[in-house]
Design an enzyme around this catalytic site. Structure first.
Site, PDB file in Angstrom:
ATOM      1  CE  LYS A   1      -1.682   4.079  -5.799  1.00 47.41           C
ATOM      2  NZ  LYS A   1      -0.898   4.062  -4.553  1.00 47.41           N
TER       3      LYS A   1
ATOM      4  CE  LYS B   1       1.993  -6.139  -9.753  1.00 46.63           C
ATOM      5  NZ  LYS B   1       2.639  -4.883  -9.399  1.00 46.63           N
TER       6      LYS B   1
ATOM      7  CE  LYS C   1      -5.542  -6.686   0.976  1.00 48.49           C
ATOM      8  NZ  LYS C   1      -5.251  -6.380   2.374  1.00 48.49           N
TER       9      LYS C   1
END
Ligand code: TRP
Length: 333
Positions: free
Chosen positions: A115, A197, A200
């Site tokens: 991240k 995976k 969204k």
């Protein structure tokens, strides 16, 4: 004598509308755990702030995440569902635990490494310290069990390390939580790139299905799902990742096993199969969507749930926090 139930704790990021990956992989399992464990489910709005957020969206998403969990079957009579930011002990304990956590161990977290790449030059301290806040979440409630996906295993390991370190330095204070290894939650992959995976945040909206998608959209997305050049509905993650993923989803939505599904679509084309999967998912989500719409209008009921759970969690969390403050030597009158 009734045995005291074990405490099971989990948190979920308030992304507003969850995907069917979140639902079949986590939320649906939580619903089934409610009878056997004393469950705490937390909408982790403070964790959400570790990446940039638009305030009005965060507020809306937090509310909608909360009611989605209710609509999906989290029962406030059985479980404690609450917002992280409503219990100030989370932030306080996180600070205290920061003082017992090492830069080396936080820097090794793979989620942080991934991240932080997206935050460029100015990587937020909150993102770095994210797992310490997660440790505080879990440890405040003396949790026995934490259901974790692959991506959160490292954070739970760290939680255990920090808790043991603190216990050894002072005296037993925190219960050392164990991973909950239950029936494995389904791992739902992208409809467009079945090696990835389902997420969204995928740029391609056809890659995921959210719990809010209307029936026609769901069916369209499944019609467009990637399969392969073969025609056989057969489970083989390696050779047929797209078809296998659709089978997994169909199995989650209908309860049928892979053998039955293979038989059901023997001699039929992928077209029929994809339509059936889309319809089964739409049927599964319909009652959740209906309940969501009702809850959205019932502000008084939501307020009552939040007030009850916030009072309960503050009481429980402050007990642990008070112990920690005394042990580390903070002055009290
Ligand atoms: N980090 C978890 C995730 O992204 C969310 C989370 C926050 C959590 N606090 C938690 C999960 C405590 C389990 C227990 O999925």
């Amino acid at each position: 004598m009734e045995e005291k139930k074990k405490i099971l704790y989990s948190g979920i990021q308030p992304s507003g509308s969850f995907t069917i990956g979140n639902y079949f992989g986590a939320i649906k399992n939580w619903v089934n755990l409610q009878d056997d464990y004393d469950c705490y489910f937390c909408v982790v709005d403070l964790h959400a702030l570790t990446v940039p957020q638009v305030p009005k969206d965060l507020r809306k998403n937090s509310f909608e995440s909360f009611i989605t969990l209710l609509a999906a079957g989290i029962d406030p009579e059985k479980s404690t569902l609450y917002f992280q930011s409503h219990v100030s002990a989370h932030a306080e304990l996180a600070w205290l635990l920061n003082c017992y956590s090492y830069m080396g161990e936080l820097g090794r977290m793979t989620q942080f490494k991934d991240k932080s790449k997206k935050q460029g030059e100015n990587i937020r301290v909150g993102l770095y310290s994210y797992p310490v806040l997660m440790a505080a979440d879990i440890l405040l409630y003396q949790s026995d069990l934490v259901p974790v996906g692959e991506d959160q295993k490292q954070h739970l390991e760290l939680t255990r390390d920090i808790a043991s370190r603190f216990n050894n330095l002072y005296s037993p204070t925190f219960k050392i939580p164990e991973p909950y290894i239950g029936k494995k939650g389904a791992r739902i992959m992208s409809l467009q790139e079945p090696e990835k995976k389902m997420s969204k945040s995928d740029e391609n909206i056809n890659a995921f299905v959210t719990l809010q998608d209307p029936r026609d959209v769901i069916i369209k997305k499944f019609k467009r799902a990637i399969t392969d050049s073969d025609t056989q509905v057969r489970f083989d993650r390696k050779e047929k990742p797209g078809v296998s993923n659709l089978m997994e989803i169909y199995s989650c939505a209908t309860g049928k096993d892979f053998k039955d599904i293979e038989k059901e679509f023997e001699g039929k084309g992928y077209g029929d199969f994809k339509t059936a999967v889309g319809e089964a998912v739409a049927d599964t989500l319909a009652p959740i969507q209906k309940r969501f719409a009702e809850l959205k209008e019932d502000k008084a009921y939501i307020k009552e749930i939040v007030e009850n759970s916030t009072a309960k969690t503050n009481r429980a969390a402050n007990r642990t926090l008070g112990k920690v403050k005394r042990k580390v030597g903070l002055f009290e009158v």
